[in-house]
Design a protein around this motif. Sequence first.
Motif, PDB file in Angstrom:
ATOM      1  N   SER A   1      11.365  32.596   4.430  1.00 57.10           N
ATOM      2  CA  SER A   1       9.911  32.576   4.279  1.00 57.10           C
ATOM      3  C   SER A   1       9.288  33.879   4.746  1.00 57.10           C
ATOM      4  O   SER A   1       8.246  34.302   4.231  1.00 57.10           O
TER       5      SER A   1
ATOM      6  N   SER B   1       6.302  27.475  -2.284  1.00 57.51           N
ATOM      7  CA  SER B   1       6.662  28.551  -1.355  1.00 57.51           C
ATOM      8  C   SER B   1       6.153  29.901  -1.841  1.00 57.51           C
ATOM      9  O   SER B   1       5.839  30.781  -1.035  1.00 57.51           O
TER      10      SER B   1
ATOM     11  N   HIS C   1       2.649  26.097   3.036  1.00 58.55           N
ATOM     12  CA  HIS C   1       3.974  26.611   2.702  1.00 58.55           C
ATOM     13  C   HIS C   1       5.050  25.687   3.257  1.00 58.55           C
ATOM     14  O   HIS C   1       6.015  25.338   2.562  1.00 58.55           O
TER      15      HIS C   1
END
Length: 215
Positions: free
Chosen positions: A45, A105, A124
């Motif tokens: 991420s 995402s 997210h």
Amino acid sequence: MEVARLYLVKITAIICITICILDIIVLFLAGLYYPGYSQLKMTMSSLGASESPVSEFISAWWIFIGVAFIFFGIVFRKAFGSNHKNVRLASLLLILYGLGEGIGSGVFKADRIAGKMTDSFVMHDIAGGIGVIAALILPLVMKEVMTKENKPGLTLLSQIIFTVGFITMLLFTIRFSSDENNFIVFYKGLWQRIFMLNLYVYFIVISAIMYHKKI
């Protein structure tokens, strides 16, 4: 019509295998363009966060992957028979994975401001969490689909994939612990990548079965 559907299934299977391999390569290479980024200690991420020099590229890549997996889920249902409830459920889980881990995402960046999670970060994590849970459940459902297809070997593989996925998911979620010196927390990037690799092996196997399936 049957010939066209057969070609669609085969092409989709090839696309899925290609994307699974490319995603591993792309994320690794992207990390090389992020000064100070650690593949083992930092989550994927982080590559898509606003502060990342590869943020826009990775976000676009994740959205592309999400669309591809949604398409894969739809064609999967055509390949294995839309009248079977476990096939419909497996198809839905694949679509949810694409929506959550892919599009979700990519759209919502894992940004922090002054060390605190932003609303985008929360979204997210929620989207990614939905995708991860869908992927984790998938092997349990696929066992039933493959029983119908008379492929008992996939039952054992499904159990292994689920077990490894469950363990690595637990190790990865401990990242929320405040003790950054904890070995498990320290290598959160490693657990996430093992989870992804484990899942992609499963996707590739499913794709290979789809490719050789006679419709």
